[in-house]
Design a protein around this motif. Structure first.
Motif, PDB file in Angstrom:
ATOM      1  N   GLY A 209      91.128  58.832  16.054  1.00  0.00           N
ATOM      2  CA  GLY A 209      91.696  57.359  15.622  1.00  0.00           C
ATOM      3  C   GLY A 209      93.136  57.429  15.423  1.00  0.00           C
ATOM      4  O   GLY A 209      93.713  58.399  15.646  1.00  0.00           O
ATOM      5  N   LEU A 210      93.626  56.228  15.216  1.00  0.00           N
ATOM      6  CA  LEU A 210      95.022  56.037  15.031  1.00  0.00           C
ATOM      7  C   LEU A 210      95.325  54.836  14.015  1.00  0.00           C
ATOM      8  O   LEU A 210      94.743  54.001  14.111  1.00  0.00           O
ATOM      9  N   ASP A 211      96.153  55.285  13.083  1.00  0.00           N
ATOM     10  CA  ASP A 211      96.656  54.455  11.963  1.00  0.00           C
ATOM     11  C   ASP A 211      98.063  53.991  12.250  1.00  0.00           C
ATOM     12  O   ASP A 211      99.019  54.922  12.468  1.00  0.00           O
ATOM     13  N   LEU A 212      98.662  52.879  12.035  1.00  0.00           N
ATOM     14  CA  LEU A 212      99.906  52.534  11.971  1.00  0.00           C
ATOM     15  C   LEU A 212     100.521  51.886  10.814  1.00  0.00           C
ATOM     16  O   LEU A 212      99.486  50.827  10.267  1.00  0.00           O
ATOM     17  N   THR A 213     101.509  52.248  10.378  1.00  0.00           N
ATOM     18  CA  THR A 213     102.024  51.478   9.219  1.00  0.00           C
ATOM     19  C   THR A 213     103.588  51.060   9.465  1.00  0.00           C
ATOM     20  O   THR A 213     104.460  51.633   9.886  1.00  0.00           O
ATOM     21  N   GLY A 214     103.708  49.807   9.587  1.00  0.00           N
ATOM     22  CA  GLY A 214     104.980  49.123   9.808  1.00  0.00           C
ATOM     23  C   GLY A 214     105.470  48.432   8.447  1.00  0.00           C
ATOM     24  O   GLY A 214     104.887  47.863   7.707  1.00  0.00           O
ATOM     25  N   MET A 215     106.752  48.732   8.105  1.00  0.00           N
ATOM     26  CA  MET A 215     107.318  47.896   6.716  1.00  0.00           C
ATOM     27  C   MET A 215     108.743  47.622   7.032  1.00  0.00           C
ATOM     28  O   MET A 215     109.513  48.098   7.950  1.00  0.00           O
ATOM     29  N   LEU A 216     108.919  46.354   6.548  1.00  0.00           N
ATOM     30  CA  LEU A 216     110.160  45.546   6.751  1.00  0.00           C
ATOM     31  C   LEU A 216     110.640  45.171   5.329  1.00  0.00           C
ATOM     32  O   LEU A 216     109.772  44.622   4.606  1.00  0.00           O
ATOM     33  N   GLY A 217     111.992  45.455   5.050  1.00  0.00           N
ATOM     34  CA  GLY A 217     112.677  45.035   3.774  1.00  0.00           C
ATOM     35  C   GLY A 217     113.610  44.090   3.858  1.00  0.00           C
ATOM     36  O   GLY A 217     114.500  44.426   4.775  1.00  0.00           O
ATOM     37  N   VAL A 218     113.771  42.959   3.244  1.00  0.00           N
ATOM     38  CA  VAL A 218     114.846  41.960   3.454  1.00  0.00           C
ATOM     39  C   VAL A 218     115.458  41.645   1.967  1.00  0.00           C
ATOM     40  O   VAL A 218     114.939  41.371   1.105  1.00  0.00           O
ATOM     41  N   LYS A 219     116.622  41.516   2.041  1.00  0.00           N
ATOM     42  CA  LYS A 219     117.532  41.266   0.873  1.00  0.00           C
ATOM     43  C   LYS A 219     117.780  39.736   0.635  1.00  0.00           C
ATOM     44  O   LYS A 219     117.951  39.073   1.502  1.00  0.00           O
ATOM     45  N   LEU A 220     117.293  39.438  -0.501  1.00  0.00           N
ATOM     46  CA  LEU A 220     117.285  38.172  -1.023  1.00  0.00           C
ATOM     47  C   LEU A 220     118.770  37.761  -1.923  1.00  0.00           C
ATOM     48  O   LEU A 220     119.253  36.587  -1.907  1.00  0.00           O
ATOM     49  N   ASP A 221     118.687  38.820  -2.842  1.00  0.00           N
ATOM     50  CA  ASP A 221     119.877  38.685  -3.810  1.00  0.00           C
ATOM     51  C   ASP A 221     120.348  40.166  -4.277  1.00  0.00           C
ATOM     52  O   ASP A 221     119.664  40.834  -4.667  1.00  0.00           O
ATOM     53  N   SER A 222     121.654  40.379  -4.021  1.00  0.00           N
ATOM     54  CA  SER A 222     122.073  41.702  -4.572  1.00  0.00           C
ATOM     55  C   SER A 222     123.831  41.563  -4.264  1.00  0.00           C
ATOM     56  O   SER A 222     124.493  40.524  -3.822  1.00  0.00           O
ATOM     57  N   SER A 223     124.511  42.517  -4.934  1.00  0.00           N
ATOM     58  CA  SER A 223     125.827  42.492  -4.865  1.00  0.00           C
ATOM     59  C   SER A 223     126.399  44.014  -5.267  1.00  0.00           C
ATOM     60  O   SER A 223     125.710  44.628  -6.022  1.00  0.00           O
ATOM     61  N   PRO A 224     127.415  44.427  -5.003  1.00  0.00           N
ATOM     62  CA  PRO A 224     127.857  45.740  -5.343  1.00  0.00           C
ATOM     63  C   PRO A 224     127.797  45.948  -6.655  1.00  0.00           C
ATOM     64  O   PRO A 224     127.879  47.237  -7.217  1.00  0.00           O
ATOM     65  N   GLN A 225     128.100  45.126  -7.673  1.00  0.00           N
ATOM     66  CA  GLN A 225     128.285  45.194  -9.044  1.00  0.00           C
ATOM     67  C   GLN A 225     126.797  45.373  -9.441  1.00  0.00           C
ATOM     68  O   GLN A 225     126.841  45.813 -10.802  1.00  0.00           O
ATOM     69  N   ARG A 226     125.617  44.824  -8.891  1.00  0.00           N
ATOM     70  CA  ARG A 226     124.318  45.169  -9.489  1.00  0.00           C
ATOM     71  C   ARG A 226     123.591  45.823  -8.609  1.00  0.00           C
ATOM     72  O   ARG A 226     122.261  45.571  -8.888  1.00  0.00           O
ATOM     73  N   SER A 227     123.931  46.463  -7.628  1.00  0.00           N
ATOM     74  CA  SER A 227     122.964  47.151  -6.698  1.00  0.00           C
ATOM     75  C   SER A 227     122.565  48.415  -7.288  1.00  0.00           C
ATOM     76  O   SER A 227     123.042  48.836  -8.347  1.00  0.00           O
ATOM     77  N   GLY A 228     121.596  49.226  -6.688  1.00  0.00           N
ATOM     78  CA  GLY A 228     120.977  50.455  -7.346  1.00  0.00           C
ATOM     79  C   GLY A 228     119.710  50.457  -7.786  1.00  0.00           C
ATOM     80  O   GLY A 228     119.481  51.387  -8.576  1.00  0.00           O
ATOM     81  N   THR A 229     118.959  49.396  -7.585  1.00  0.00           N
ATOM     82  CA  THR A 229     117.530  49.238  -8.064  1.00  0.00           C
ATOM     83  C   THR A 229     116.688  50.046  -7.406  1.00  0.00           C
ATOM     84  O   THR A 229     115.362  50.118  -7.759  1.00  0.00           O
ATOM     85  N   GLN A 230     116.849  50.667  -6.180  1.00  0.00           N
ATOM     86  CA  GLN A 230     116.000  51.266  -5.155  1.00  0.00           C
ATOM     87  C   GLN A 230     115.190  50.250  -4.441  1.00  0.00           C
ATOM     88  O   GLN A 230     114.313  50.689  -3.851  1.00  0.00           O
ATOM     89  N   LEU A 231     115.417  49.116  -4.714  1.00  0.00           N
ATOM     90  CA  LEU A 231     114.537  48.256  -3.684  1.00  0.00           C
ATOM     91  C   LEU A 231     115.275  48.083  -2.234  1.00  0.00           C
ATOM     92  O   LEU A 231     114.315  47.732  -1.475  1.00  0.00           O
ATOM     93  N   LEU A 232     116.583  48.352  -2.282  1.00  0.00           N
ATOM     94  CA  LEU A 232     117.165  48.401  -0.768  1.00  0.00           C
ATOM     95  C   LEU A 232     118.202  49.389  -0.714  1.00  0.00           C
ATOM     96  O   LEU A 232     118.660  50.138  -1.713  1.00  0.00           O
ATOM     97  N   PRO A 233     118.488  49.702   0.367  1.00  0.00           N
ATOM     98  CA  PRO A 233     119.449  50.938   0.847  1.00  0.00           C
ATOM     99  C   PRO A 233     120.647  50.543   0.408  1.00  0.00           C
ATOM    100  O   PRO A 233     121.075  49.131   0.649  1.00  0.00           O
ATOM    101  N   ILE A 234     121.630  51.046  -0.131  1.00  0.00           N
ATOM    102  CA  ILE A 234     122.873  50.776  -0.297  1.00  0.00           C
ATOM    103  C   ILE A 234     123.965  51.728   0.393  1.00  0.00           C
ATOM    104  O   ILE A 234     123.665  53.064   0.592  1.00  0.00           O
TER     105      ILE A 234
END
Length: 424
Positions: free
Chosen positions: A79-104
């Protein structure tokens, strides 16, 4: 962004059908499942006291598509399994980034607008034994693909699960790469080193594990696993889960013991830790009351893989891991399931952890403390057009008396998740 999302969907949905000419088996398609999870995630960590930054705060939308085939017919099914993932920024700033929700970007600290990945797993099954090669999401005491952010952590490797012997499940695996929660590329595996516990910047190309669990009775299961991160650390885990009727409810007892030590060339330094945790939980009606205690001895902190959380008594805490050298941790927890009041899908939790006897001379001393007060409220819609829509709100008050150079600093943290899974 829209183009990436469409490509992700098309790839994950089309590959199983392209395999039709190779896998001539009705079960391959009839037993297939496709599910898309939409995850909206807000994380707000407000630091208190002396801290180099005042807060990290981000909001993002994630999409996790899982397309899993059945198996072909015959003595050995494929058999074959596929996992596709997409993350989209809704709100962030350089002063507040670093939650590990998004790459920086490490220089500008600016979060990426979007990131995506596609993983494939080839699988085979013979009798009650299965083999998978490719993208892995293990969930074991010695290796767990962390689900605690927008997109889950994944590993690359091979794993085997066998249940040929009644009541016995055996598992083994070898991983050579990890894809972190806020990353899109595979990289060598490292040991977690918050608070400067071990030598940083050390990686390994091989993590191996072997073990399993045996169900002695319907109410008692014993577990054992051995793991080795080549030339960094080795670890043995032994645990047991037991439940028994008591009065109007049930008493559940869980024991987790980890013995960790350096492995091979010990490239991350000395590892010497014994972690033992015991929890007792009493369930009656909609109420669950739990108490626990975790004891650590040895010269170093607990060893676990970078990018995730340790599967110890403190599992599930948000702002710290409570596995510093020589730390002792007390746990009190209360859960309530509102189904007992006629409101199915609604649940609440309150938890208190206190760690003492922390030995970190470089961060403040040898008798340091930390504590966390955690609150959680969750609801899953039970019927109607929004059936299975899940809302989860968590808040933690974390405090310690470590110096400001510590990885974990006093904070108030809020996480809000809204998940909705559509099955096709």
């Amino acid at each position: 962004m829209r183009r990436n999302a469409e490509c992700l969907m098309q790839c994950a949905l089309s590959v199983p059908f392209l395999c039709m000419s190779t896998f001539v088996s009705a079960a391959f398609f009839e037993d297939s499942t496709i599910a898309l999870t939409n995850r909206n995630y807000y994380l707000d960590r407000d630091y208190k006291g002396d801290s180099p930054i005042s807060a990290v705060r981000e909001w993002a939308q994630g999409f996790i598509l899982r397309a899993n085939s059945g198996y072909t017919e015959g003595p050995v099914g494929f058999g074959l399994d596929l996992t596709g993932m997409l993350g989209v920024k809704l709100d962030s700033s350089p002063q507040r980034s670093g939650t590990q929700l998004l790459p920086i970007d490490p220089q500008t600290r600016r979060a990426k607008d979007e990131y995506s990945e596609l993983g494939a797993t080839v699988k085979a099954r013979f009798s009650k034994t299965s083999l998978s090669v490719g993208t892995q999401l293990p969930s074991l005491p010695v290796i767990t693909a962390s689900p605690a952010r927008l997109l889950p952590q994944t590993f690359r490797g091979a794993s085997v699960t066998s249940s040929e012997i009644e009541n016995l499940t055996l598992q083994a695996g070898r991983m050579d790469r990890v894809n972190l929660r806020d990353s899109t590329n595979n990289q060598p595996i490292a040991m977690a080193s918050p608070n400067g516990r071990f030598k940083s910047g050390v990686f390994s190309d091989r993590f191996e594990y072997l073990g399993g669990e045996y169900r002695f009775a319907d109410n008692f299961t014993a577990r054992y696993y051995h793991a080795d991160l080549e030339n960094i650390y080795a670890q043995d885990f032994i645990g047991g889960i037991h439940s028994i009727a008591l009065g109007s409810g049930r008493l559940k007892t869980e024991l987790r013991v980890f013995d960790s030590r350096e492995s091979g060339r010990a490239e991350a330094g000395k590892v010497d830790n014994l972690n033992a945790g015991l929890t007792l939980s009493y369930l009656t009606g909609g109420h669950t009351l739990g108490v626990g205690y975790m004891y650590q001895t040895g010269d170093t902190a607990f060893a676990y893989l970078a990018g995730g959380e340790p599967v110890v008594l403190s599992d599930g805490t948000m702002s710290a891991d409570f596995v510093n050298p020589k730390e002792r941790t007390m746990l009190l927890r209360y859960d309530y399931n509102f189904v007992a009041m006629g409101v199915p899908g609604l649940a609440a939790m309150i938890r208190y952890l206190r760690g003492t006897n922390i030995d970190l001379p470089s961060l403040g001393g040898s008798n340091l403390t930390e504590s966390s007060k955690d609150l959680e409220l969750s609801y899953v819609v039970q019927s109607g057009p929004a059936k299975d829509l899940a809302l989860r709100i968590r808040h933690a008050f974390y405090r310690n008396d470590l110096s400001s150079g510590a990885s974990f600093r006093s904070d108030n943290e809020t996480r809000i998740n809204i998940d909705y899974t559509v099955k096709f």
